[in-house]
Design a protein around this motif. Structure first.
Motif, PDB file in Angstrom:
ATOM      1  N   LEU A   1       0.808  -1.208   0.000  1.00  0.00           N
ATOM      2  CA  LEU A   1       0.000   0.000   0.000  1.00  0.00           C
ATOM      3  C   LEU A   1       0.845   1.263   0.000  1.00  0.00           C
ATOM      4  O   LEU A   1       0.406   2.308  -0.455  1.00  0.00           O
ATOM      5  CB  LEU A   1      -0.929   0.013   1.223  1.00  0.00           C
ATOM      6  CG  LEU A   1      -2.035  -1.037   1.213  1.00  0.00           C
ATOM      7  CD1 LEU A   1      -2.782  -1.008   2.543  1.00  0.00           C
ATOM      8  CD2 LEU A   1      -2.980  -0.826   0.059  1.00  0.00           C
ATOM      9  N   ALA A   2       2.073   1.189   0.506  1.00  0.00           N
ATOM     10  CA  ALA A   2       2.922   2.361   0.636  1.00  0.00           C
ATOM     11  C   ALA A   2       3.664   2.699  -0.653  1.00  0.00           C
ATOM     12  O   ALA A   2       4.339   3.712  -0.715  1.00  0.00           O
ATOM     13  CB  ALA A   2       3.923   2.146   1.772  1.00  0.00           C
ATOM     14  N   ARG A   3       3.540   1.886  -1.689  1.00  0.00           N
ATOM     15  CA  ARG A   3       4.262   2.133  -2.927  1.00  0.00           C
ATOM     16  C   ARG A   3       3.700   3.368  -3.622  1.00  0.00           C
ATOM     17  O   ARG A   3       2.488   3.511  -3.778  1.00  0.00           O
ATOM     18  CB  ARG A   3       4.124   0.925  -3.839  1.00  0.00           C
ATOM     19  CG  ARG A   3       5.013   1.008  -5.043  1.00  0.00           C
ATOM     20  CD  ARG A   3       5.070  -0.298  -5.765  1.00  0.00           C
ATOM     21  NE  ARG A   3       6.091  -0.213  -6.790  1.00  0.00           N
ATOM     22  CZ  ARG A   3       6.103  -0.928  -7.872  1.00  0.00           C
ATOM     23  NH1 ARG A   3       5.170  -1.826  -8.063  1.00  0.00           N
ATOM     24  NH2 ARG A   3       7.060  -0.788  -8.755  1.00  0.00           N
ATOM     25  N   PRO A   4       4.557   4.277  -4.057  1.00  0.00           N
ATOM     26  CA  PRO A   4       4.079   5.472  -4.771  1.00  0.00           C
ATOM     27  C   PRO A   4       3.306   5.091  -6.030  1.00  0.00           C
ATOM     28  O   PRO A   4       3.511   4.017  -6.584  1.00  0.00           O
ATOM     29  CB  PRO A   4       5.371   6.205  -5.126  1.00  0.00           C
ATOM     30  CG  PRO A   4       6.375   5.721  -4.164  1.00  0.00           C
ATOM     31  CD  PRO A   4       6.003   4.299  -3.868  1.00  0.00           C
ATOM     32  N   PRO A   5       2.435   5.964  -6.494  1.00  0.00           N
ATOM     33  CA  PRO A   5       1.596   5.631  -7.645  1.00  0.00           C
ATOM     34  C   PRO A   5       2.392   5.500  -8.930  1.00  0.00           C
ATOM     35  O   PRO A   5       3.512   5.999  -9.058  1.00  0.00           O
ATOM     36  CB  PRO A   5       0.638   6.814  -7.729  1.00  0.00           C
ATOM     37  CG  PRO A   5       1.370   7.940  -7.103  1.00  0.00           C
ATOM     38  CD  PRO A   5       2.199   7.315  -6.008  1.00  0.00           C
ATOM     39  N   GLY A   6       1.795   4.816  -9.867  1.00  0.00           N
ATOM     40  CA  GLY A   6       2.382   4.649 -11.186  1.00  0.00           C
ATOM     41  C   GLY A   6       1.293   4.724 -12.232  1.00  0.00           C
ATOM     42  O   GLY A   6       0.117   4.893 -11.913  1.00  0.00           O
ATOM     43  N   PRO A   7       1.657   4.590 -13.491  1.00  0.00           N
ATOM     44  CA  PRO A   7       0.686   4.738 -14.572  1.00  0.00           C
ATOM     45  C   PRO A   7      -0.345   3.609 -14.568  1.00  0.00           C
ATOM     46  O   PRO A   7      -0.017   2.447 -14.374  1.00  0.00           O
ATOM     47  CB  PRO A   7       1.545   4.694 -15.827  1.00  0.00           C
ATOM     48  CG  PRO A   7       2.789   4.005 -15.431  1.00  0.00           C
ATOM     49  CD  PRO A   7       2.997   4.302 -13.983  1.00  0.00           C
ATOM     50  N   ASP A   8      -1.602   3.973 -14.759  1.00  0.00           N
ATOM     51  CA  ASP A   8      -2.656   2.972 -14.870  1.00  0.00           C
ATOM     52  C   ASP A   8      -3.620   3.286 -16.017  1.00  0.00           C
ATOM     53  O   ASP A   8      -4.645   2.649 -16.155  1.00  0.00           O
ATOM     54  CB  ASP A   8      -3.414   2.820 -13.557  1.00  0.00           C
ATOM     55  CG  ASP A   8      -4.077   4.099 -13.087  1.00  0.00           C
ATOM     56  OD1 ASP A   8      -3.921   5.139 -13.745  1.00  0.00           O
ATOM     57  OD2 ASP A   8      -4.752   4.059 -12.052  1.00  0.00           O
TER      58      ASP A   8
ATOM     59  N   ARG B   1      10.841   4.030  -7.519  1.00  0.00           N
ATOM     60  CA  ARG B   1       9.723   4.931  -7.270  1.00  0.00           C
ATOM     61  C   ARG B   1       9.948   5.631  -5.943  1.00  0.00           C
ATOM     62  O   ARG B   1      10.398   5.016  -4.978  1.00  0.00           O
ATOM     63  CB  ARG B   1       8.412   4.155  -7.191  1.00  0.00           C
ATOM     64  CG  ARG B   1       7.958   3.588  -8.504  1.00  0.00           C
ATOM     65  CD  ARG B   1       6.590   2.972  -8.350  1.00  0.00           C
ATOM     66  NE  ARG B   1       6.102   2.413  -9.588  1.00  0.00           N
ATOM     67  CZ  ARG B   1       4.861   1.998  -9.753  1.00  0.00           C
ATOM     68  NH1 ARG B   1       3.990   2.080  -8.767  1.00  0.00           N
ATOM     69  NH2 ARG B   1       4.486   1.500 -10.896  1.00  0.00           N
ATOM     70  N   THR B   2       9.670   6.926  -5.908  1.00  0.00           N
ATOM     71  CA  THR B   2       9.792   7.700  -4.672  1.00  0.00           C
ATOM     72  C   THR B   2       8.503   8.484  -4.452  1.00  0.00           C
ATOM     73  O   THR B   2       7.636   8.544  -5.319  1.00  0.00           O
ATOM     74  CB  THR B   2      10.973   8.686  -4.746  1.00  0.00           C
ATOM     75  OG1 THR B   2      10.701   9.650  -5.761  1.00  0.00           O
ATOM     76  CG2 THR B   2      12.289   7.983  -5.036  1.00  0.00           C
ATOM     77  N   ALA B   3       8.407   9.097  -3.289  1.00  0.00           N
ATOM     78  CA  ALA B   3       7.234   9.914  -2.972  1.00  0.00           C
ATOM     79  C   ALA B   3       7.246  11.234  -3.736  1.00  0.00           C
ATOM     80  O   ALA B   3       6.221  11.907  -3.839  1.00  0.00           O
ATOM     81  CB  ALA B   3       7.162  10.171  -1.475  1.00  0.00           C
ATOM     82  N   ASN B   4       8.393  11.635  -4.283  1.00  0.00           N
ATOM     83  CA  ASN B   4       8.503  12.859  -5.091  1.00  0.00           C
ATOM     84  C   ASN B   4       8.381  12.470  -6.555  1.00  0.00           C
ATOM     85  O   ASN B   4       9.263  11.819  -7.105  1.00  0.00           O
ATOM     86  CB  ASN B   4       9.853  13.550  -4.851  1.00  0.00           C
ATOM     87  CG  ASN B   4      10.046  13.935  -3.418  1.00  0.00           C
ATOM     88  OD1 ASN B   4       9.102  14.308  -2.744  1.00  0.00           O
ATOM     89  ND2 ASN B   4      11.271  13.816  -2.931  1.00  0.00           N
ATOM     90  N   TYR B   5       7.291  12.854  -7.199  1.00  0.00           N
ATOM     91  CA  TYR B   5       7.081  12.463  -8.582  1.00  0.00           C
ATOM     92  C   TYR B   5       6.314  13.530  -9.351  1.00  0.00           C
ATOM     93  O   TYR B   5       5.718  14.431  -8.779  1.00  0.00           O
ATOM     94  CB  TYR B   5       6.329  11.127  -8.670  1.00  0.00           C
ATOM     95  CG  TYR B   5       4.957  11.158  -8.050  1.00  0.00           C
ATOM     96  CD1 TYR B   5       3.843  11.529  -8.793  1.00  0.00           C
ATOM     97  CD2 TYR B   5       4.771  10.828  -6.718  1.00  0.00           C
ATOM     98  CE1 TYR B   5       2.582  11.565  -8.230  1.00  0.00           C
ATOM     99  CE2 TYR B   5       3.520  10.852  -6.143  1.00  0.00           C
ATOM    100  CZ  TYR B   5       2.433  11.219  -6.899  1.00  0.00           C
ATOM    101  OH  TYR B   5       1.190  11.259  -6.340  1.00  0.00           O
ATOM    102  N   SER B   6       6.374  13.395 -10.665  1.00  0.00           N
ATOM    103  CA  SER B   6       5.619  14.244 -11.570  1.00  0.00           C
ATOM    104  C   SER B   6       4.937  13.320 -12.570  1.00  0.00           C
ATOM    105  O   SER B   6       5.547  12.352 -13.031  1.00  0.00           O
ATOM    106  CB  SER B   6       6.566  15.202 -12.290  1.00  0.00           C
ATOM    107  OG  SER B   6       5.865  15.984 -13.218  1.00  0.00           O
TER     108      SER B   6
END
Length: 77
Positions: free
Chosen positions: A21-28, A61-66
């Motif tokens: 659950l803690a994994r930063p988001p990615g493309p879906d 993956r990190t919590a800082n993303y664009s």
């Protein structure tokens, strides 16, 4: 002994669920991309779901993303 084993399995399952659950988001969505940055603003990873539906990911993956979306051509029939 069985209670200890069951408790151990329960704690392990809870830890795995928390990490997932803690994994930063990615493309879906088709055409979506993400760039991931470290604390200094350096790119350390990226992930994308191309217009043709191919998923690629590299780095971390990190919590800082664009995030953004590509302009995909309409499907040909």
């Amino acid at each position: 002994m069985r209670k200890s084993l069951a408790l151990g399995f329960g704690l392990a399952a809870a830890l795995v669920a928390t990490v997932a659950l803690a994994r930063p988001p990615g493309p879906d969505e088709i055409g979506e991309f993400y760039f991931y940055f470290d604390a200094n603003g350096n790119e350390v990873g990226h992930a994308q779901l191309s217009c043709s539906g191919v998923y690629t990911e590299s780095g971390v993956r990190t919590a800082n993303y664009s995030a953004g979306h590509m302009i995909c051509p309409p499907p040909r029939d």
